[in-house]
Design an enzyme around this catalytic site. Sequence first.
Site, short mmCIF file in Angstrom:
data_model
loop_
_atom_site.label_atom_id
_atom_site.label_comp_id
_atom_site.label_asym_id
_atom_site.label_seq_id
_atom_site.Cartn_x
_atom_site.Cartn_y
_atom_site.Cartn_z
N ALA A 168 35.18 35.38 39.00
CA ALA A 168 35.37 36.17 40.23
C ALA A 168 34.24 37.19 40.46
O ALA A 168 33.80 37.39 41.59
CB ALA A 168 36.72 36.87 40.16
N CYS A 217 40.98 31.51 29.76
CA CYS A 217 39.87 31.20 30.66
C CYS A 217 38.59 31.92 30.20
O CYS A 217 38.40 32.14 28.99
CB CYS A 217 40.22 31.54 32.11
SG CYS A 217 39.09 30.76 33.30
N ASP A 220 41.40 37.35 39.35
CA ASP A 220 40.68 36.93 40.56
C ASP A 220 41.09 37.81 41.72
O ASP A 220 40.28 38.16 42.57
CB ASP A 220 40.95 35.46 40.86
CG ASP A 220 40.26 34.58 39.82
OD1 ASP A 220 40.83 34.41 38.72
OD2 ASP A 220 39.14 34.11 40.09
N LYS A 254 38.46 43.65 42.93
CA LYS A 254 39.35 42.49 42.80
C LYS A 254 40.74 42.82 43.36
O LYS A 254 41.67 42.04 43.22
CB LYS A 254 39.43 42.06 41.35
CG LYS A 254 38.05 41.68 40.82
CD LYS A 254 38.08 40.74 39.70
CE LYS A 254 36.69 40.41 39.23
NZ LYS A 254 36.59 40.48 37.78
P1 RI2 Z 1 35.46 37.68 35.73
C1 RI2 Z 1 37.79 33.01 36.82
O1 RI2 Z 1 37.97 32.05 37.82
C2 RI2 Z 1 38.99 33.11 35.91
O2 RI2 Z 1 40.22 33.00 36.57
C3 RI2 Z 1 38.73 34.51 35.35
O3 RI2 Z 1 39.84 35.04 34.71
C4 RI2 Z 1 38.37 35.24 36.63
O4 RI2 Z 1 37.55 34.31 37.36
C5 RI2 Z 1 37.70 36.56 36.47
O5 RI2 Z 1 36.43 36.42 35.93
P2 RI2 Z 1 37.12 30.65 37.88
O6 RI2 Z 1 35.90 30.97 38.73
O7 RI2 Z 1 35.11 38.23 37.07
O8 RI2 Z 1 36.79 30.17 36.53
O9 RI2 Z 1 36.20 38.69 34.89
O10 RI2 Z 1 38.05 29.74 38.63
O11 RI2 Z 1 34.26 37.11 35.03
#
Ligand code: RI2
Length: 331
Positions: free
Chosen positions: A22, A133, A202, A238
């Site tokens: 995100a 994740c 997200d 977020k």
């Molecule tokens: P940061 C990701 O989504 C995951 O759901 C993860 O927890 C979230 O974004 C936040 O990520 P995806 O792009 O901003 O893998 O903390 O679908 O890095």
Amino acid sequence: MRMAQEVLRTADDIKAMRVRGAGRIARAAARALAAAAKAFEGKNRDEFLKYMEGAAEILRSSRPTAVSLPNAISYVMFRLRRAYDAGAPLEDLREVVISAAEEFIDYSRRAVEMIGEIGSKFIRSGDVVMTHCNSSAALAVIRKAHESGKDIKVYATETRPKCQGYITTRQLLSWGIDVKLIPDSAMRVVIRRVDKVIVGADTVAANGAVVNKVGTSMLALAAKEANVPFYVAAETYKFSPATVLGEIVVIEERSPGEVVRDADRLALLRKLGVTIRNPSFDITPPGYITAIITEKGLIPPQAASLVLKEEYGWAIATEAARIFAEIEEVA
Ligand code: RI2
């Protein structure tokens, strides 16, 4: 007016998840807006505004769930529109876009670092932490705790179907952190050996519910049952201003090919009439969340609406005014 290549490429990269996470997609969109402003060849400020609005729309529609993406775009576009309304000439408008994008990117990076600082204080030496994740905000917390000399062990879930848990595992190993990879379905077995869960987000809704990678809410459920604190690491961009006005967060549904990677098997299943669903995110209710770690401090999820009022009062007011105008028009 032709759209800047960088905008089209970035939107494609976000869609295909070559750029993901995100926070990362938000920074990539801001960067693409700055590149679009630099590439604009017209001579007219009205044309520039229209062109930038087009770029914003392409980027905004590249992925639906993480609100960090529209928030980053609004951050830049709000400043552009304000300068436009004040009558700024074309060159100044271009400068406004470039500097707002840089400002957002810089803020975002510092926010992740700050979350690391704040969140690491809640980790004790000897803790076993579980994450799901691949979240740079959650990992900043784990990394900072490790760097400040705490002895920690981590369980990382695979995170089917895209398996971002492998990225997490690689990153943790490269920082010298003890990590074990587990299948998602082992969450409830392993949670008994875990002291804290920390995941990213997200989108955080006005009621404190957290939208994150699918599987997060199962982990929250297992953590609640086992009495394990469940932390969410999320920058304030977020938090979703639209949810204050009742908007529902759209959960992205990705392609069945991510679930069944083997093309022949997928074709066979399809022939047999099997439907494959691939929702990418789920919603963890506030009651399952111990606290949300933001760059401004730790908050209970129930305080999400206060963060929204403070950070996005302007966005909420603009959107509310638009809705009222629509209602009046109809009446
Ligand atoms: P940061 C990701 O989504 C995951 O759901 C993860 O927890 C979230 O974004 C936040 O990520 P995806 O792009 O901003 O893998 O903390 O679908 O890095």
